[in-house]
Design an enzyme around this catalytic site. Structure first.
Site, short mmCIF file in Angstrom:
data_model
loop_
_atom_site.label_atom_id
_atom_site.label_comp_id
_atom_site.label_asym_id
_atom_site.label_seq_id
_atom_site.Cartn_x
_atom_site.Cartn_y
_atom_site.Cartn_z
N ASP A 1 0.90 -1.14 0.00
CA ASP A 1 0.00 0.00 0.00
C ASP A 1 0.94 1.19 0.00
O ASP A 1 1.55 1.50 1.03
CB ASP A 1 -0.88 0.02 1.25
CG ASP A 1 -1.86 1.18 1.20
OD1 ASP A 1 -1.44 2.28 0.79
OD2 ASP A 1 -3.03 1.00 1.57
N HIS A 2 1.08 1.85 -1.14
CA HIS A 2 2.19 2.81 -1.25
C HIS A 2 2.03 3.99 -0.29
O HIS A 2 2.99 4.68 0.00
CB HIS A 2 2.42 3.24 -2.70
CG HIS A 2 1.43 4.23 -3.23
ND1 HIS A 2 0.18 3.86 -3.67
CD2 HIS A 2 1.50 5.57 -3.40
CE1 HIS A 2 -0.46 4.93 -4.09
NE2 HIS A 2 0.30 6.00 -3.93
N HIS B 1 -5.80 2.78 1.29
CA HIS B 1 -5.00 3.91 1.77
C HIS B 1 -5.58 4.60 3.00
O HIS B 1 -4.90 4.78 4.00
CB HIS B 1 -4.80 4.95 0.67
CG HIS B 1 -4.27 4.40 -0.62
ND1 HIS B 1 -3.33 3.41 -0.67
CD2 HIS B 1 -4.54 4.71 -1.92
CE1 HIS B 1 -3.04 3.14 -1.95
NE2 HIS B 1 -3.77 3.92 -2.71
C1 BG6 Z 1 -3.84 4.66 -6.29
C2 BG6 Z 1 -5.24 4.79 -6.84
O1 BG6 Z 1 -3.77 3.60 -5.39
O2 BG6 Z 1 -3.45 5.87 -5.64
C3 BG6 Z 1 -5.32 5.97 -7.78
O3 BG6 Z 1 -5.60 3.60 -7.51
C4 BG6 Z 1 -4.80 7.22 -7.13
O4 BG6 Z 1 -6.66 6.16 -8.23
C5 BG6 Z 1 -3.43 6.99 -6.49
O5 BG6 Z 1 -4.73 8.24 -8.11
C6 BG6 Z 1 -3.00 8.19 -5.67
O6 BG6 Z 1 -1.67 8.03 -5.24
P1 BG6 Z 1 -0.75 9.27 -4.89
O7 BG6 Z 1 0.50 8.69 -4.33
O8 BG6 Z 1 -0.54 10.02 -6.16
O9 BG6 Z 1 -1.52 10.09 -3.90
#
Ligand code: BG6
Length: 491
Positions: A180-181, A243
């Protein structure tokens, strides 16, 4: 440089979907940064894999373009790029078929049988299970193997369980890294430091002192050509289930016994299991679904979601929820969550608002006394602000004013703020699962989300339109204002 870097042990990173979007935008640039910062040992290899026939040289051209497009000019230099490209290889493999596996095995075997092997499955989740099986049957798995997967891990509890079970047939839990980044973002890790490396916060980290928590993840982008894919998902599945619920769990968890993967994940799991159910009885009071219409984008007029999709849809591109954690620490403290596309700005924050002072000793003329707020800014401009009341300096009597103790990371530390993937990709090699989701966490999150999806269907709760460039439908404002509170707009 991002501060002191430790070189990891020798590895081979195999990226299935090596020519895809994630590899191009995130994985190759992140590995480049880590290489430039000195984390990658000489002899380590990065092996792009996909079905397309390509030579190593073609793959290096692809990687160079990825770096040029996604790395800041100041972080690029010819020598670092050249060194990074020299670590790249490419193999054409039919992930669900039979071709290419023998050649991939031969390439890996050249690195020796006990070198770390990380298989990153940057492919559709529908083939995670098939690839896991092929890795096993083709004898690509050594005693030092990890496999990395990303969301969506299922679209409901049942499919998540099936997917987890398919992978578990071939790999043990300590070999599986579910990314989960958001957990790799600097401020998110800082939440743990703030809470557990200071004595200041934990004594007030409870319902006696905290009024409520807000978590906002706002994106200014729309779905554009992604709308077709996104339409099968929606904001609840795409952002909340993973997230935002993970962020909530990190805010709410009890102190883990150690900064160790399972100790942290055990505590997160308890929070997930304590989330108050949302079902047909309360769904209309505590959730709002929105969908963007035409309006203002950051660079001018933009189309609505239905035009992006080119068809009818009831999929939400925005969702806000009032969530409660049913345990002693948090009873009665609402967590307001919201996330949406086509918001006025890109900005993600966790805002902890403390209770008002019990009574004021100051005259009314001293001015309003604001509740203390701790703002953890995830992006952009990572940092932490603690808002406090002070006396306005100078003459004029006791005039009170709100100021922030501002710790903006970019100003405080000269180091470049690394992308979340950099940390996570190296943690895979280090076999540190602290920032990765365990199987039971993913399933517990779905267990809470499934009844919301069902309640939306059963009660026919439709999306409310909102103009692009606004903070979502009016219902989202009402959701929090009903409780006498307001949303904190990311700056
Ligand atoms: C992803 C979603 O997990 O996270 C996307 O599938 C979203 O829809 C993205 O745009 C947002 O990531 P970050 O790091 O740009 O906030």
């Amino acid at each position: 440089m991002t501060g002191q870097q430790l070189t990891v042990d020798l590895f081979d990173y195999v990226i299935f979907g090596g020519g895809g979007d994630l590899a191009e935008r995130k994985l190759l640039p992140a590995l480049y940064h880590r290489d430039r910062d000195g984390s990658i040992p000489n002899g380590a290899r990065i092996i792009g894999v996909s079905r397309t026939e390509r030579s190593d040289d073609d793959y290096k051209i692809f990687a160079r373009k990825a770096i040029e497009a996604h790395v800041a000019p100041g972080d690029m230099d010819a020598e670092s790029i050249q060194r990074f490209l020299s670590r790249l290889h490419y193999m054409s493999v039919d992930a669900t078929g039979t071709t290419g596996w023998k050649e991939l095995k031969a390439l890996l075997d050249k690195g020796g049988s006990d070198r770390i092997r990380a298989f990153y499955l940057a492919v559709a989740p529908t083939i995670f299970g098939a690839i896991a099986a092929k890795l096993k049957t083709n004898s690509l798995v050594n005693g030092n193997t990890r496999v990395v997967i990303e969301k969506p891990i299922g679209r409901d509890l049942k499919s998540a369980k099936t997917l987890n079970a398919e992978i578990a047939k071939h790999f043990s839990e300590d070999q599986i890294f579910r990314i989960d980044h958001y957990l790799g973002k600097e401020t998110v890790q800082n939440l743990m430091a703030l809470r557990f490396a200071n004595t200041l916060y934990d004594p007030v980290w409870n319902s006696t002192f905290i009024d409520h928590v807000q978590i906002t993840v706002a994106e200014s982008v729309g779905l554009g050509s992604r709308a077709g894919y996104y339409d099968t998902s929606g904001a609840l599945r795409d952002m909340i289930q993973n997230h935002l619920v993970q962020l909530l769990a990190l805010v709410a968890l009890e102190p883990p016994s150690a900064f160790k993967a399972d100790a942290i994940r055990d505590e997160k799991l308890k929070v997930l299991r304590a989330l108050k159910p949302i079902n047909a009885d309360n769904v209309s009071q505590v959730t709002v679904r929105g969908q963007y219409r035409a309006g203002a984008g950051e660079d001018g007029a933009v189309k609505g979601y239905l035009e992006d999709l080119n068809g009818p849809s009831d999929t939400e591109t925005f969702v806000s929820l009032k969530v409660e954690v049913n345990n002693w620490r948090w009873a009665g403290v609402p967590f307001y969550l919201r996330t949406g596309k086509r918001m006025p700005t890109r900005g993600s924050e966790i805002v902890i608002t403390f209770k008002p002072i019990p009574m004021s000793i100051f005259e009314g003329s001293s001015g309003r006394i604001f509740q203390n707020r701790l703002v953890l800014r995830l992006q952009p401009g990572e940092g932490v602000k603690q808002w406090l009341m002070i006396k306005n300096p100078g003459p004029g009597g006791m005039k009170l004013r709100q100021v922030a103790l501002d710790m903006s990371f970019a100003e405080e530390f000269e180091a470049r703020q690394p992308d979340a993937y950099e940390r996570l990709l190296m943690d895979v090699i280090r076999r540190d699962q602290s920032l990765f989701m365990r199987r039971d966490e993913v399933e517990a999150a779905w267990e809470w989300v499934d009844p919301i999806l069902k309640a939306w269907t059963d009660t026919e709760q439709r999306v409310q339109g909102y103009a692009s460039g606004t903070w979502g439908p009016s219902g989202a404002v009402a959701l929090i204002e009903r409780d006498g509170r307001t949303w904190h707009e990311p700056e």
